[in-house]
Design an enzyme around this catalytic site. Structure first.
Site: not given
Length: 286
Positions: A115-117, A119
């Site tokens: 969902a979120c690289g 992070c």
């Protein structure tokens, strides 16, 4: 065993209370560990497929490499399941000596989600990367009609989404000299929107097509800071999204020279930065 899709059984309910059992197909999601010159660099969740491109594009996005010539090998022989079978979930990357220095790069966590690289970056100061492939000047590039045709052209190629309904897609288009048409160069899909973009960037890097000037990156979701940065790292001129951009994404587009387009669907779109690349617009310095 890595799979792009997995089959499952589901129970479908409707408003009348009727329940039916049926087979369904889901997008695959598995971890990929990237080892860089013998050290663990990161672990990301991705949809298996085009993994060499994913690794190459990720390293480009992270400013570790700038060209195909920086890579010696990307090898997947190390990934093994408990039974000893190969699973292709570990990528061992060897770079040309001197290309990358861990101390200069700084600390990085070893997990990024689908969902979120972003992070996986250790500090906010580490987020912003400097590109070696700056985009061209904000000159007229593409017609509004050509821009509006990009989402449908992308959707026609989203085979994994058609099968599962659960993946993002990214495609890069080359703009004709007159700006009236855009030719599809590559399209990739993944459960992570940043992974889909990295796969496209990795394709371009491995094909020695960087910088990707006079191109548009069309994505199936929103335009985040991270996606604008990835576009800038490859020298992409325009990023177009079917949904909204974030405020930080627009700020970065203005700073890097990337034209950020949002809400590209139907018969209209919004240009948030460097609108002069769209025929018929005047550049107001934004």
């Amino acid at each position: 065993m890595v799979r792009k899709t997995v089959r499952t059984r589901v129970r479908r309910f409707d408003a009348t209370g009727e329940v039916t059992a049926r087979a369904d197909k889901l997008a695959g999601e598995e971890p990929l560990e990237v080892q860089l010159d013998g050290d663990q660099f990161t672990v990301t969740m991705r949809t298996p497929g085009n993994d060499v491109e994913l690794v190459a594009g990720f390293l480009l996005s992270e400013a570790v490499i700038t060209s195909k010539a920086d890579i010696v090998t990307i090898d997947f022989a190390s990934g093994l399941d408990p039974d000893g079978s190969r699973n292709y979930n570990v990528a061992r990357v060897e770079l040309v000596p001197g290309v990358w220095n861990r101390e200069q790069y700084g600390a990085r966590q070893v997990y990024t989600s689908s969902a979120c690289g972003i992070c996986g970056t250790a500090s906010i100061e580490s987020v912003r990367k400097e590109t070696r492939h700056p985009v061209g000047p904000p000159e007229p590039l593409i017609s509004p009609r050509a821009v509006l045709g990009l989402p449908d052209a992308l959707r026609e190629q989203q085979q994994l989404f058609t099968a599962t309904g659960g993946v993002h897609a990214a495609a890069v288009f080359a703009v004709a000299d007159d700006g009236a048409e855009a030719e599809l160069l590559a399209v990739r899909e993944d459960v992570g929107r940043h992974n889909a973009v990295d796969k496209v960037l990795g394709w371009a890097l491995l094909e020695d097509r960087l910088p990707l000037r006079r191109t548009v990156l069309q994505v199936s979701g929103r335009a985040s800071f991270e996606l604008v940065q990835k576009a800038a790292m490859a020298g992409i001129t325009v990023l177009s999204a079917v949904s909204a951009p974030s405020g930080l994404a627009v700020d970065l587009g203005r700073d890097t020279g990337v034209t950020v387009i949002g809400f590209n669907r139907g018969t209209t779109f919004n240009a948030y930065s460097h609108p002069s690349r769209i025929f018929g617009a005047a550049d107001d310095g934004q």
